[in-house]
Design a protein around this motif. Structure first.
Motif, PDB file in Angstrom:
ATOM      1  N   VAL A 163      -6.768   4.227  -4.168  1.00 50.21           N
ATOM      2  CA  VAL A 163      -6.833   2.795  -3.883  1.00 50.21           C
ATOM      3  C   VAL A 163      -7.983   2.156  -4.668  1.00 50.21           C
ATOM      4  N   THR A 187      -4.454  -7.770   5.306  1.00 49.33           N
ATOM      5  CA  THR A 187      -3.175  -7.193   4.887  1.00 49.33           C
ATOM      6  C   THR A 187      -2.180  -8.283   4.492  1.00 49.33           C
ATOM      7  N   LYS A 193      -6.449   7.266   1.642  1.00 49.91           N
ATOM      8  CA  LYS A 193      -6.133   6.187   0.708  1.00 49.91           C
ATOM      9  C   LYS A 193      -7.019   6.246  -0.542  1.00 49.91           C
ATOM     10  N   GLU A 198      -3.205   1.769   3.167  1.00 50.35           N
ATOM     11  CA  GLU A 198      -4.223   0.797   3.587  1.00 50.35           C
ATOM     12  C   GLU A 198      -3.658  -0.204   4.599  1.00 50.35           C
ATOM     13  N   VAL A 199      -2.413  -0.658   4.324  1.00 47.53           N
ATOM     14  CA  VAL A 199      -1.798  -1.612   5.266  1.00 47.53           C
ATOM     15  C   VAL A 199      -1.650  -0.959   6.644  1.00 47.53           C
ATOM     16  N   ASN A 225      -1.908   1.622  -1.366  1.00 47.39           N
ATOM     17  CA  ASN A 225      -1.883   0.315  -0.704  1.00 47.39           C
ATOM     18  C   ASN A 225      -1.104   0.367   0.609  1.00 47.39           C
ATOM     19  N   ARG A 226      -0.014   1.178   0.592  1.00 44.48           N
ATOM     20  CA  ARG A 226       0.787   1.287   1.820  1.00 44.48           C
ATOM     21  C   ARG A 226      -0.063   1.915   2.944  1.00 44.48           C
ATOM     22  N   VAL A 249      -1.275   3.886  -6.841  1.00 46.02           N
ATOM     23  CA  VAL A 249      -1.818   2.690  -6.184  1.00 46.02           C
ATOM     24  C   VAL A 249      -0.847   2.148  -5.124  1.00 46.02           C
ATOM     25  N   GLU A 250       0.443   2.265  -5.419  1.00 48.22           N
ATOM     26  CA  GLU A 250       1.447   1.738  -4.480  1.00 48.22           C
ATOM     27  C   GLU A 250       1.359   2.466  -3.126  1.00 48.22           C
TER      28      GLU A 250
END
Lengths: 219, 586
Positions: B159, B233, B154, B178-179, B175-176, B171-172
């Motif tokens: 991120v 999240t 990430k 990271e979730v 972030n995914r 970034v998108e």
């Protein structure tokens, strides 16, 4: 005699005794229907044919423990019209009481040796087959030998003791008279005197008095 | 059979104890980190929130470092100390992200999630410091993978755009990832908490120990941490509150651990109590005082019997070789290279070796005595067993003889008697008849004598028809009137039946011969495992085992079966009571 011969079935695992028994009974005019070396076959025979009396050894195959007595009890319970005579090398008071349970009718329990007194033995077979009883004298004498404190038996005369011993084996009054060489009337007098002294309710039924005397002696 | 001795636990001297300078270095490093964190916080722009965060970091770092140092020092066998230290220092790396310098900032971010995996590792590895259970290993390894692999992924995706290792600025996608990472870690933490509780339930005995408190603290911390990530999240408004509670719970865990250490010291106080107790009340059964001193009700004690080459309990009853499993640990107590006793106890006690050493030392002489007692009892039982076997063999032989007589001589004599009877019937010669009758009478006498002999050898009626019928016959033949009361729902084991029979038979003979009794009462009854035979007469007494061999023989017979014969006699009569065990032995 116009009566048809009594029918007999035998279970005895010793060949010698089985054949000897058969010979004695046939000679005495009884009809030997079947003889086996085990209890099960005799039970099957009791179920299928009309036997007057079943004669069994106590120790029979396969385990030689209580097969004979179990078969005898079975016949007593489920075929009350068939008389049972149990033979054994030993006689046991406990087994006698178990065999008689609540009736001395159509039942006999004798030492095997008794067979050799041919006449007495065949008489006993006939008596049992016709509804009477035959209890081995050994059992009675063991019970009679007992010393008691304050014993009513001690009040019996020697003659009366002889009479009660015979009576308890199932012998009829006539049989007692013959055995002791006395008259029938004298026998009857002894019998009622015995009942009086022991306090047993008097009965003329010979089987019933066997049980009454046995229970009295045992208590 | 001597291979039943399991290998003893490795002695403590072989293990590496940390050098004092190493511990001091750690202390200094810990102080440095706390100071550094404070400096970083004060230098930060957002003093309000960061101040609180630094306080929380300190709240976690300090107990883990202190706990780690103590654990390493007191429990050099356990990897728990180093593991706790690693957790404390890894947590201390987090404030590095607050530094504006890109490299330091990047390092801080790289290790941001590592403490999560370390917490899980420490809690699951308690108290030994190693993961022995496969599911635990899988969960911990997966968690390490998630907090390192996905973390790097990430950051590479961008991120945190300022990071030194950011390659993209997607970034998108970052972030995914990271979730996914947070959800996965939260899930693994919950699974870890589940494993903790499952393990706690499985070892019911450890619930009784104060260490159970630890397990609860650990579980709570893991669940809170998982909740924190889920809240992150989902962007829950309560995030900051959850963070506070989580940090509080995480910081509590090592405090609970310190309590456990303290508990071990308290327990050592019980060992002094054990010494006093053993001296004041020397007891044969050491298990209860040892269980009390070690605070482990599940504790089992086994004694080694070198001659038998087997383990036994304090009564000398043989028991299977004690062995450790995933719940119980084993300690062999030896004297002069020979094992003496084995202690089987709750695994959590392995964490307190000094306590075990102290108990070992305190109970030493008492254990030695107890072992000798157990050995003596085992020999006694062996002797009794062989006595019973000899009796049984004799009985079997007698039974065989009786049967041979019955099927052989007796049967033949009956047949002979019958033959003589038949001959007598068919003969007309009076002389022959008289002669035959005399012969028949002789045979009848022989038969009667043979019957008595056979019955003396073995009462066949007993085996063939049971005790009730046999006793009825005894009563019938007794010289004294007998009141019989036999209450047996089923047949007794043969040895018990024979013993009961002879007890009644001999007692009745005695009553008839010596007691001048007017009546004898015979009672036979049975409880689950014992037959009770009572013979009471109203005679003049005089039943004395010292006088005749009959009663002495009865005692031998009953005692050989592990039973008891009691004879009491007074002017009002004698009473003989036999208790005969009915369970089938060996």
């Amino acid at each position: 005699m116009s009566n048809p011969p009594l029918t007999v079935g035998i279970a005895e695992d010793s060949l010698l005794l089985r054949e000897g028994l058969g010979r004695i009974l046939s000679d005495a005019g009884l009809s030997l229907v079947a003889s086996y070396d085990n209890a099960d076959d005799l039970l099957a025979c009791v179920r299928g044919r009309s036997l007057d009396i079943a004669i069994l050894d106590i120790r029979l195959p396969p385990s030689h423990t209580d097969e004979g007595i179990r078969a005898a009890l079975h016949i007593r319970q489920h075929h009350p019209n068939v008389a049972v005579l149990v033979l054994s090398q030993y006689v046991e008071v406990g087994l006698a009481l178990q065999l008689l349970a609540d009736s001395a009718e159509r039942v006999g329990y004798l030492l095997k040796d008794r067979i050799s007194d041919v006449q007495d033995f065949t008489d006993a077979v006939r008596r049992v087959a016709r509804g009477g009883s035959a209890i081995d004298p050994t059992i009675i004498s063991a019970l009679l030998q007992r010393r008691r404190h304050d014993d009513p038996l001690a009040r019996l005369t020697p003659r009366e003791r002889q009479v009660i011993a015979l009576m308890a084996t199932g012998t009829s009054n006539q049989g007692i008279a013959n055995n002791l060489v006395i008259t029938l009337r004298a026998t009857e007098k002894y019998v009622s005197s015995i009942f009086d002294k022991l306090g047993i309710p008097s009965t003329r039924d010979e089987s019933r008095r066997v049980l009454a005397v046995l229970l009295y002696l045992r208590s | 059979m001597a291979n039943a001795v399991p290998a003893a636990e490795p002695p403590g001297s072989d293990l590496r104890t940390p050098h004092a300078w190493a511990l001091w270095a750690i202390v200094v490093a810990g102080l440095g980190i706390i100071a550094g964190t404070l400096v970083l916080t004060l230098a930060s722009d957002q003093l309000g929130t960061q101040g609180l965060r630094s306080l929380l970091v300190g709240w976690i770092v300090i107990p883990y470092v202190v706990g780690g140092i103590l654990a390493w020092w007191r429990r050099p066998t356990s990897r728990l100390g180093p593991l706790m230290l690693a957790t404390g220092f890894a947590t201390a790396l987090a404030p590095l992200q607050w530094v504006e310098q890109p490299t330091v900032y990047s390092i801080g971010h790289l290790f941001d999630m590592l403490p999560a995996a370390l917490f899980l590792h420490v809690f699951l590895a308690f108290p030994t410091g190693t993961l022995t259970w496969l599911p635990e290993r899988i969960v911990v390894i997966a968690c390490y993978a998630a907090v390192t692999g996905l973390q790097v992924t990430k950051i590479i995706l961008g991120v945190t755009p300022g990071s030194r290792i950011a390659v993209f600025t997607n970034v998108e996608a970052a972030n995914r990832v990271e979730v996914i990472q947070l959800t996965l870690v939260a899930g693994l933490l919950l699974v870890g908490a589940g494993l903790l509780f499952w393990r706690r339930r499985a070892s019911r005995s450890s619930q009784l120990r104060p260490t159970a408190l630890l397990v609860d603290a650990f579980g709570l911390a893991l669940v809170m941490l998982a909740l924190l990530y889920v809240a992150g999240t989902q962007g829950w408004p309560a995030f900051e509150t959850i963070r506070l509670v989580t940090f509080a719970a995480l910081g509590l865990a090592p405090i609970a651990f310190l309590f456990a250490l303290l508990d071990a010291r308290l327990a050592r106080g019980d060992v002094a109590g054990l010494l006093v107790e053993l001296r004041a009340h020397p007891t044969e059964d050491l298990q209860p005082p040892l269980a009390r001193a070690l605070r482990d009700p599940s504790l089992t004690l086994a004694y080694w019997l070198p001659e038998q080459g087997s383990w036994a309990d304090q009564n000398g009853q043989p028991m299977s070789a004690p062995h450790a499993d995933d719940r119980r640990a084993l300690r062999i107590i030896s004297r002069e290279d020979e094992p003496m006793a084995a202690l089987l106890f709750d695994r959590s006690l392995t964490d307190e070796p000094e306590l075990l050493d102290a108990v070992d030392a305190a109970a030493g002489i008492a254990l030695e005595n107890a072992r000798l007692q157990a050995e003596l009892r085992a020999r006694l039982q062996e002797l009794q067993g062989s006595r019973a076997r000899v009796l049984e063999a004799g009985q079997r032989e007698r039974q065989r003889l009786e049967r041979n007589l019955h099927d052989g001589a007796q049967q033949r004599l009956v047949a002979l008697s019958l033959e003589l009877g038949l001959l007598g019937q068919s003969s007309n010669d009076p002389n022959t008849r008289t002669g035959l009758a005399r012969a028949k009478a002789e045979v009848a006498t022989s038969l009667a004598e043979l019957r008595d002999v056979a019955c003396g050898i073995y009462p066949a009626v007993l085996t063939n028809h049971g005790l009730a019928i046999a006793l009825e016959s005894l009563a019938g033949a007794a010289a004294v009137p007998v009141r019989l009361d036999v209450d047996l729902p089923a047949r007794l084991p043969q040895a018990a039946e024979v013993a009961a029979y002879y007890v009644v038979s001999e007692s009745l003979t005695n009553a008839g011969k010596h007691a001048r009794a007017s009546v004898v009462d015979v009672q036979v009854s049975r409880t689950d495992d014992t037959a009770l035979v009572v013979i009471a007469d109203d005679g003049v007494g005089g039943a004395d085992p010292a006088r005749g061999s009959g009663l002495r023989g009865l005692m031998d017979r009953v005692e050989a079966l592990g039973g008891q014969l009691r004879i009491s006699t007074s002017a009002d009569g004698s009473r003989i009571e036999a208790e005969i065990p009915c369970q089938t032995r060996r």
